[in-house]
Design an enzyme around this catalytic site. Structure first.
Site, PDB file in Angstrom:
ATOM      1  N   THR A 182       0.827  -1.214   0.000  1.00 49.55           N
ATOM      2  CA  THR A 182       0.000   0.000   0.000  1.00 49.55           C
ATOM      3  C   THR A 182       0.857   1.258   0.000  1.00 49.55           C
ATOM      4  O   THR A 182       0.355   2.345  -0.255  1.00 49.55           O
ATOM      5  CB  THR A 182      -0.922   0.036   1.235  1.00 49.55           C
ATOM      6  OG1 THR A 182      -0.111  -0.016   2.423  1.00 49.55           O
ATOM      7  CG2 THR A 182      -1.897  -1.133   1.229  1.00 49.55           C
ATOM      8  N   ASP A 325       0.424  -4.306  18.438  1.00 47.85           N
ATOM      9  CA  ASP A 325       0.361  -3.762  17.073  1.00 47.85           C
ATOM     10  C   ASP A 325       0.926  -2.339  17.029  1.00 47.85           C
ATOM     11  O   ASP A 325       0.445  -1.498  16.283  1.00 47.85           O
ATOM     12  CB  ASP A 325      -1.079  -3.798  16.524  1.00 47.85           C
ATOM     13  CG  ASP A 325      -1.163  -3.383  15.064  1.00 47.85           C
ATOM     14  OD1 ASP A 325      -0.144  -3.503  14.347  1.00 47.85           O
ATOM     15  OD2 ASP A 325      -2.248  -2.921  14.635  1.00 47.85           O
ATOM     16  N   ASN A 412      -1.371   7.334  13.077  1.00 46.93           N
ATOM     17  CA  ASN A 412      -1.212   6.235  12.137  1.00 46.93           C
ATOM     18  C   ASN A 412      -0.406   6.722  10.934  1.00 46.93           C
ATOM     19  O   ASN A 412       0.540   7.483  11.085  1.00 46.93           O
ATOM     20  CB  ASN A 412      -2.582   5.635  11.804  1.00 46.93           C
ATOM     21  CG  ASN A 412      -2.486   4.162  11.467  1.00 46.93           C
ATOM     22  OD1 ASN A 412      -1.829   3.800  10.501  1.00 46.93           O
ATOM     23  ND2 ASN A 412      -3.101   3.300  12.267  1.00 46.93           N
ATOM     24  N   TRP A 413      -0.752   6.297   9.732  1.00 46.45           N
ATOM     25  CA  TRP A 413       0.070   6.609   8.550  1.00 46.45           C
ATOM     26  C   TRP A 413      -0.137   8.050   8.076  1.00 46.45           C
ATOM     27  O   TRP A 413       0.679   8.559   7.292  1.00 46.45           O
ATOM     28  CB  TRP A 413      -0.277   5.661   7.398  1.00 46.45           C
ATOM     29  CG  TRP A 413      -1.699   5.797   7.009  1.00 46.45           C
ATOM     30  CD1 TRP A 413      -2.754   5.095   7.519  1.00 46.45           C
ATOM     31  CD2 TRP A 413      -2.261   6.761   6.121  1.00 46.45           C
ATOM     32  NE1 TRP A 413      -3.925   5.574   6.996  1.00 46.45           N
ATOM     33  CE2 TRP A 413      -3.654   6.591   6.133  1.00 46.45           C
ATOM     34  CE3 TRP A 413      -1.703   7.756   5.306  1.00 46.45           C
ATOM     35  CZ2 TRP A 413      -4.515   7.386   5.371  1.00 46.45           C
ATOM     36  CZ3 TRP A 413      -2.566   8.549   4.541  1.00 46.45           C
ATOM     37  CH2 TRP A 413      -3.948   8.346   4.578  1.00 46.45           C
ATOM     38  N   HIS A 630     -15.852  -5.625   8.109  1.00 47.79           N
ATOM     39  CA  HIS A 630     -17.281  -5.294   8.050  1.00 47.79           C
ATOM     40  C   HIS A 630     -17.762  -4.555   9.283  1.00 47.79           C
ATOM     41  O   HIS A 630     -18.953  -4.303   9.430  1.00 47.79           O
ATOM     42  CB  HIS A 630     -18.103  -6.566   7.825  1.00 47.79           C
ATOM     43  CG  HIS A 630     -17.976  -7.093   6.432  1.00 47.79           C
ATOM     44  ND1 HIS A 630     -18.570  -6.483   5.356  1.00 47.79           N
ATOM     45  CD2 HIS A 630     -17.292  -8.145   5.926  1.00 47.79           C
ATOM     46  CE1 HIS A 630     -18.270  -7.148   4.245  1.00 47.79           C
ATOM     47  NE2 HIS A 630     -17.493  -8.159   4.560  1.00 47.79           N
TER      48      HIS A 630
END
Ligand code: CA
Length: 713
Positions: A182, A325, A412-413, A630
């Protein structure tokens, strides 16, 4: 040397002029000097973070605090997918190159918005299953007349910048394993650097350098060691295997170990080194991964590699023995700072674990670390050792632990920016708690979601008032951070996480989009909001700036998606996302803009009946296997269809055809036949039906199910 640099300075504007006269794509003959001198050419945005320092600071100032109120839309383009848009566009020679979800590449005339070409690598839809965090792509690199993109299925592709035709393609991963790409490639000295993702599923991380001319592999550095009984890799990381292995226990190779290099790859010309951000362990839970022991090098670290050979130089590990994580892949910014009256060449990073780090680039020594959001897992960094001081039970060895920050990260990114004018870093931060507990029943499923954490303990409550209370715990903010004094200067508070990346400008402005679709400009010194535009869809990507002729532009990709919206429906007023867009602004721009809002179909009126045991079994299967895409509790934020509103839950045969037979594989919904029996699928249908019934009661819906909008890729 000096002559070459001067020639680079002169040549670039000439090339920019040449580019304007072309009817097709540009020549885009970016070379090493043009990349090195990017700061001297603010008309372009030639590499991912603007320059090699990746400060995401534009020296353009035509748009400034006095006139930003006149900023308006110059042009926009709509894409063919409603999945998340995370790309940083590149602008060279009058052409804007960007990527969308599913690794598609576009070239536009940067002034007019005319599409010059489009390249679709035709990623198989089923690969979407292996993407933890949406089928996103964060952009291209441009060099030597070629445009480089890493694709979700692990290819690195070179495209002719003028024609949009493929020049070469190379597979960078074992495609039988759940690797994805990604991140944006980076160019260093004629080589294309690319990493990958997949550490939620069971892979081993590495970064590779390929020859930009022909795609041949030059070197590869593995970030975690081969298993205890496995041979060396014949890679440039081989000399580090012994010391890496000394920090691991058991057989960590069963699920790869993790350590994927999925975002930050930064070239540091001052020391001719490449700084890579290394991700989390696989599985997350260190008790399963490494018998709960060891630092597990180089997980959750920044590693410096020699830019020529790829050999190890130094590392700093923010989270030894990672078990939450806590990736350290977050964007890295290089700067020269005066710290205690000493000029220091530093890197700055604010990874998921909630610390803002300032690190000496010459040797990797930690200069300072401070938390920028509340932390429950640590009380701070011991500056004598550089290690975090953990709180009791932070490793959830004695029952559940409510961690903040957590897997979604304090940051985050979404790129932060640094303004040399103000000396401040502008950081998109967030507060998202998560309850970690050991998954005692963990057995592992090849290719599937393998994190070793019991997700059932994060079950989403059913009743609306509790739901609102949980929702209120989630926060986001844009923080202006003084990296020298390690303190906050100002903040913009949002009522939810997962807001956009940031651009700072010499015009005294900070641009950021947010999850609600507001694209905004703030005063870089005070944080005062000076301008806002309603994009009609959430913005997560970072803006860029460039100039064509006399006109400064601001460009940003719009389109909500990524890890948080997929895994959580805890957003305001969730409804189906419209297609992503590229928005380009200039002073006095007045191009009309409208995004049609898609209304939710009503909750399905359930006609099937299920036993309580079926629903409970379905709950366990869904929350463990399905909820990460989901939405926990089958609540969708609108990126993927809300299953409680899909008529297929009333039809056992249709539901089975999707879950077991893979009828929607091309959209990314693969067959789960290798993980679920038909009975399991029926139990999952029962759980979703129970959630639909609950939603229908809340909505007071009495009518039957309306036709759902078509499933989109
Ligand atoms: Ca991860």
């Amino acid at each position: 040397m000096r002559i070459a640099v001067v020639l680079g300075v002169i040549a670039a504007p000439l090339l920019a002029l040449a580019g304007c006269s072309l009817s097709g794509g540009s020549s885009a003959v970016v070379d090493d000097n043009r990349l090195l001198q990017a700061a001297s050419h603010p008309d372009e945005w030639v590499t991912h973070g603007g320059t090699y320092a990746e400060q995401r600071f534009s020296q353009l100032d035509q748009i400034n605090a006095q006139n930003v109120g006149q900023l308006g839309l110059a042009w926009s383009a709509e894409f063919d997918t409603n999945r998340g848009q995370e790309a940083t566009p590149i602008v060279v020679d009058g052409v804007l190159y960007t990527t969308t979800a599913w690794s598609k590449v576009y070239a536009f005339d940067a002034a007019t918005g005319r599409q010059l070409w489009r390249f679709d690598p035709e990623v198989p839809g089923g690969r979407g299953f292996s993407a933890c965090c949406d089928v996103v792509n964060r952009g291209v690199a441009v060099y030597g007349g070629k445009v480089f993109v890493g694709t979700l299925d692990g290819r690195l592709i070179a495209i002719d910048a003028k024609t949009g035709q493929q020049v070469w393609s190379t597979v960078t991963v074992d495609q039988s394993k759940p690797y994805t790409i990604t991140g944006a490639p980076r160019i260093v000295k004629g080589r294309v650097l690319i990493g990958n993702g997949g550490a939620e599923y069971g892979v081993r991380g590495y970064v590779s350098a390929y020859d930009a001319n022909n795609g041949s592999l030059v070197w590869r550095f593995y970030t975690v060691p081969p298993g205890p009984n496995q041979p060396a890799d014949n890679a440039v990381s081989d000399p580090e295997i012994a010391r890496m292995r000394a920090t691991w226990a058991g057989d960590w190779s069963r699920f790869g170990g993790g350590g994927t290099v999925w975002d930050a790859i930064v070239y540091d010309p001052d020391f001719n080194q490449i700084l890579i951000g290394v991700g989390n362990g696989s599985p997350w839970n260190q008790r399963i991964r490494s018998e709960g022991r060891g630092d597990n090098l180089f997980l959750s670290s920044v590693v410096a590699l020699d830019a020529d050979t790829g050999r190890y130089r130094w590392h700093y590990q923010g989270t030894p023995g990672e078990t939450w994580d806590f990736t350290q892949t977050q964007p890295i910014i290089l700067a020269d700072l005066n710290i205690e009256r000493q000029p220091r060449k530093v890197m700055m990073q604010a990874p998921k674990n909630g610390f803002f780090y300032v690190i000496d680039r010459s040797n990797g020594h930690l200069i300072s670390a401070r938390n920028f959001v509340p932390q429950t897992w640590t009380t701070g960094v011991d500056m004598a050792t550089g290690r975090p001081i953990e709180t009791p039970n932070a490793r959830y060895t004695d029952g559940s632990f409510l961690a903040m920050p957590s897997a979604l990260g304090a940051h985050n990114w979404h790129p932060m920016a640094f303004s040399p004018d103000t000396g401040l870093v502008y950081l998109p931060a967030q507060e998202v708690p998560f309850a970690y507990s050991n998954d005692a029943a963990f057995a592992g499923r090849e290719g599937g979601w393998n994190v070793g954490i019991d997700f059932l303990s994060n079950a989403v409550p059913d009743d609306p008032s509790t739901l609102r209370a949980v929702r209120a715990m989630l926060k986001g903010q844009l923080i202006a951070w003084d990296p020298i004094r390690q303190r906050e200067v100002w903040r913009v508070q949002y009522d939810g996480p997962w807001n956009g990346g940031v651009l700072a400008t010499h015009g005294g402005l900070v641009f950021q989009g947010n999850a609600h679709g507001g694209f905004q400009a703030f005063d870089a010194r005070t944080g005062a909001k000076l301008w806002s535009f309603d994009a009609g869809t959430g913005i997560i990507a970072p803006p860029i700036s460039y100039r064509i002729g006399d006109t400064q532009y601001i460009a940003v990709m719009a389109g909500y998606g990524g890890a948080f919206p997929l895994s959580s429906g805890l957003v305001d007023n969730p409804r189906p996302m419209p297609n992503g867009r590229l928005l380009v602004f200039k002073l006095g721009g007045n191009t009309p803009y409208r995004v049609e809002q898609i209304e939710n179909p009503p909750a399905v009126r359930v006609t099937s009946s299920f036993t309580a045991a079926q629903v409970e079994r379905g709950r366990q299967l869904f929350e463990t296997n399905c909820g990460v895409c989901h939405g926990a509790g089958a609540m969708s934020s609108g990126v993927l269809p809300d299953l409680r509103r899909r008529p297929s839950i009333n039809d056992a045969a249709t539901f089975k055809s999707i879950v077991i037979d893979g009828a929607l594989q091309d959209n990314g919904m693969i067959s789960f036949a290798r993980y679920f029996s038909a009975q399991d699928a029926e139990a999952i249908r029962g759980y979703i039906a129970s959630r639909a019934a609950s939603l229908a009661r809340q909505e007071g819906a009495g009518g039957g199910a309306a036709a759902a909008p078509p499933a989109r890729r």
